[in-house]
Design an enzyme around this catalytic site. Sequence first.
Site, short mmCIF file in Angstrom:
data_model
loop_
_atom_site.label_atom_id
_atom_site.label_comp_id
_atom_site.label_asym_id
_atom_site.label_seq_id
_atom_site.Cartn_x
_atom_site.Cartn_y
_atom_site.Cartn_z
N LYS A 22 0.85 -1.21 0.00
CA LYS A 22 0.00 0.00 0.00
C LYS A 22 0.88 1.25 0.00
CE LYS A 22 -1.71 1.50 4.08
NZ LYS A 22 -1.38 2.88 4.48
N ASN A 23 1.89 1.26 0.86
CA ASN A 23 2.70 2.48 1.05
C ASN A 23 3.73 2.71 -0.03
OD1 ASN A 23 1.11 2.96 3.23
ND2 ASN A 23 2.64 2.39 4.76
N ARG A 91 -4.69 10.51 4.64
CA ARG A 91 -3.48 11.30 4.87
C ARG A 91 -2.61 11.34 3.61
NH1 ARG A 91 0.17 14.46 7.87
NH2 ARG A 91 2.27 13.74 7.41
N CYS A 115 -5.24 12.15 12.33
CA CYS A 115 -5.97 10.88 12.44
C CYS A 115 -5.77 10.38 13.86
CB CYS A 115 -5.45 9.88 11.41
SG CYS A 115 -3.80 9.39 11.79
N ARG A 120 -0.14 14.68 12.87
CA ARG A 120 0.41 14.45 11.53
C ARG A 120 0.45 15.73 10.66
NH1 ARG A 120 -1.63 8.74 9.55
NH2 ARG A 120 0.36 8.75 8.47
N PRO A 121 1.22 16.72 11.10
CA PRO A 121 1.34 17.96 10.32
C PRO A 121 2.10 17.72 9.01
CG PRO A 121 2.94 17.92 12.09
CD PRO A 121 2.07 16.72 12.29
N ASP A 123 4.38 20.26 7.97
CA ASP A 123 5.34 21.38 7.98
C ASP A 123 6.63 21.05 7.22
OD1 ASP A 123 5.52 19.57 10.27
OD2 ASP A 123 7.23 20.77 10.88
N ASP A 301 4.65 0.71 12.03
CA ASP A 301 3.42 0.04 11.58
C ASP A 301 3.32 -1.39 12.08
OD1 ASP A 301 3.39 1.67 8.31
OD2 ASP A 301 2.88 2.37 10.31
N ARG A 394 -8.69 -0.69 4.58
CA ARG A 394 -7.90 0.40 4.00
C ARG A 394 -6.53 -0.11 3.57
NH1 ARG A 394 -6.30 4.57 7.76
NH2 ARG A 394 -5.00 5.01 5.96
C1 EPZ Z 1 4.01 7.05 6.25
O1 EPZ Z 1 3.20 8.04 6.83
C2 EPZ Z 1 3.13 5.81 6.16
N1 EPZ Z 1 1.97 6.08 5.30
C3 EPZ Z 1 2.66 5.41 7.56
O2 EPZ Z 1 1.89 4.21 7.44
C4 EPZ Z 1 3.90 5.12 8.41
O3 EPZ Z 1 3.50 4.79 9.72
C5 EPZ Z 1 4.80 6.36 8.43
O4 EPZ Z 1 5.14 6.73 7.08
C6 EPZ Z 1 6.09 6.12 9.21
O5 EPZ Z 1 6.79 5.05 8.66
C7 EPZ Z 1 2.13 6.03 3.96
O6 EPZ Z 1 3.21 5.78 3.45
C8 EPZ Z 1 0.90 6.29 3.14
P1 EPZ Z 1 5.94 10.54 8.34
P2 EPZ Z 1 3.70 9.59 6.86
O7 EPZ Z 1 5.80 11.75 7.51
O8 EPZ Z 1 4.36 9.92 5.58
C9 EPZ Z 1 5.72 13.72 11.83
C10 EPZ Z 1 0.10 2.78 7.83
O9 EPZ Z 1 -0.34 2.25 8.86
N2 EPZ Z 1 5.77 14.70 10.74
O10 EPZ Z 1 7.23 9.78 8.31
O11 EPZ Z 1 2.57 10.42 7.29
C11 EPZ Z 1 4.38 13.00 11.86
O12 EPZ Z 1 3.45 13.77 12.60
C12 EPZ Z 1 0.51 4.24 7.86
O13 EPZ Z 1 0.25 2.21 6.71
C13 EPZ Z 1 5.89 16.05 11.06
O14 EPZ Z 1 5.96 16.42 12.23
O15 EPZ Z 1 4.79 9.51 8.02
C14 EPZ Z 1 4.70 11.69 12.52
O16 EPZ Z 1 4.70 11.86 13.93
C15 EPZ Z 1 0.31 4.87 9.23
N3 EPZ Z 1 5.90 16.96 10.05
C16 EPZ Z 1 6.12 11.40 12.06
O17 EPZ Z 1 6.66 12.66 11.60
C17 EPZ Z 1 5.81 16.59 8.73
O18 EPZ Z 1 5.84 17.48 7.86
C18 EPZ Z 1 6.19 10.38 10.94
O19 EPZ Z 1 5.54 10.94 9.85
C19 EPZ Z 1 5.68 15.21 8.43
C20 EPZ Z 1 5.67 14.29 9.44
#
Ligand code: EPZ
Length: 414
Positions: A22-23, A91, A115, A120-121, A123, A301, A394
């Site tokens: 999926k990812n 997201r 979520c 999940r910002p 920024d 995950d 999902r």
């Molecule tokens: C991806 O989410 C995956 N989703 C998530 O899988 C996975 O848990 C995550 O990466 C971590 O490996 C997809 O690929 C579609 P991040 P993503 O940006 O991109 C913070 C599942 O169950 N952050 O690495 O949203 C954020 O809040 C899902 O399949 C900021 O602060 O993950 C989080 O605490 C869940 N600012 C952390 O970083 C930003 O601009 C990780 O987020 C971006 C992120």
Amino acid sequence: MAEYRIFHSPRLSGEALISTAKNAVLPIMAATLLTGEECVIRRMPSLSDTLHMQALLSDCGAQVRSQEDALVVRSGAVKSPGDEELLRTMRASVLVLGPLLARNGECTFSMPGGCAIGQRPIDLHLKGLQKLGAKVETEGGMIRVTGRLQGANIYLDFPSVGATENLVMAATLSRGFTRIENAAKEPEIADLCRFLVAMGARIAGIGTNNLTVEGVEEMHGAHYTPIPDRIEAGTLACAAAMTEGSVLLQNARSDHMRALMFKLAESGVIFQEDEKGLRLRGRARRPMEVRTLSYPGFPTDMQAPLMALTTQLGGLSIFLETIFENRFMHAVELNRMGAQIRVEGQLALVQGGKSLTGAAVTATDLRAAAALMIAGLSAQGETLLHDPACHLMRGYEHLEEKLQALGAQVRQEA
Ligand code: EPZ
């Protein structure tokens, strides 16, 4: 609304074919917006998230159709998405931002929702795009990003998966060189980069924390088969290890699963890699200490499915969740089944060894739903898993059917 009835199950045995990740598929689908030519993504998994992404691509002006097990996308003239409900549903919708900005010079969309697992910002996404020369305006929950992108040196404060993906996609059509340091290097990102290269992008450092992209004038269509889903494979491995199973995870990429494999092997599970995939047998016995980290560390995950397993191990298992701020909600539901889990902030202490008993439990997020389903396999009696937001479908392609084929007593009721 979905509902599953799960009964105590004997040891799992047999084979399960691992679906495409999926990812990996979601960012690759977003990347098709970077060209007006036809792209074909093979072995598409049937998930509600990929259906949402298909609807989002259409909303952006792409022509999307299925062709056997593939998705065919042709993004002629593209535009910003208008369906706010769709943007808030998933997201990963934010992943159209980089491609649309790179292709059109502008993208307007509503701030994606948080979520259950955290705020999940985005920024880091926006800060990186500003480094590439984009102008970011926010008003009334809407974000408008404009500008002709120019290569730049970007350092990510945190190796965000989504920010890395958005910035790599934006950089492919930026003028000049872009360097992304402290980039995330999950296998799904390397897969996206390989797809982008197949489309004509020039990317070096694939699979590392330092990516260099040389912008090109335009990208062309490509045919691609994304990698198998290491989280689905890991979830099935936890189910097998919980029931002393003997299972072949067909098509699984063990090189993407080292952190989980080492944890399960330390606990007593026996793995064997062969050309068909990854075989495992026996059961986990010893408690574990797990710290979730960016890849190649232990994947966040997999935290919930593994926690379900540790409730059955004698002794104290410890989980430290370092990626998301609120990803232990499955502990409350597992405790309803008789588990002894204590959550202290980002730490969860699992006193294992006590049998679980079936109960009515509720899924709070995708991986929590999977954790509760596999917990039901080892619980005495019947477990009724309520999944009001259909989280499970999902991200897992017919997980209950794959478990049934391995001998699990689980069926979808609604
Ligand atoms: C991806 O989410 C995956 N989703 C998530 O899988 C996975 O848990 C995550 O990466 C971590 O490996 C997809 O690929 C579609 P991040 P993503 O940006 O991109 C913070 C599942 O169950 N952050 O690495 O949203 C954020 O809040 C899902 O399949 C900021 O602060 O993950 C989080 O605490 C869940 N600012 C952390 O970083 C930003 O601009 C990780 O987020 C971006 C992120």
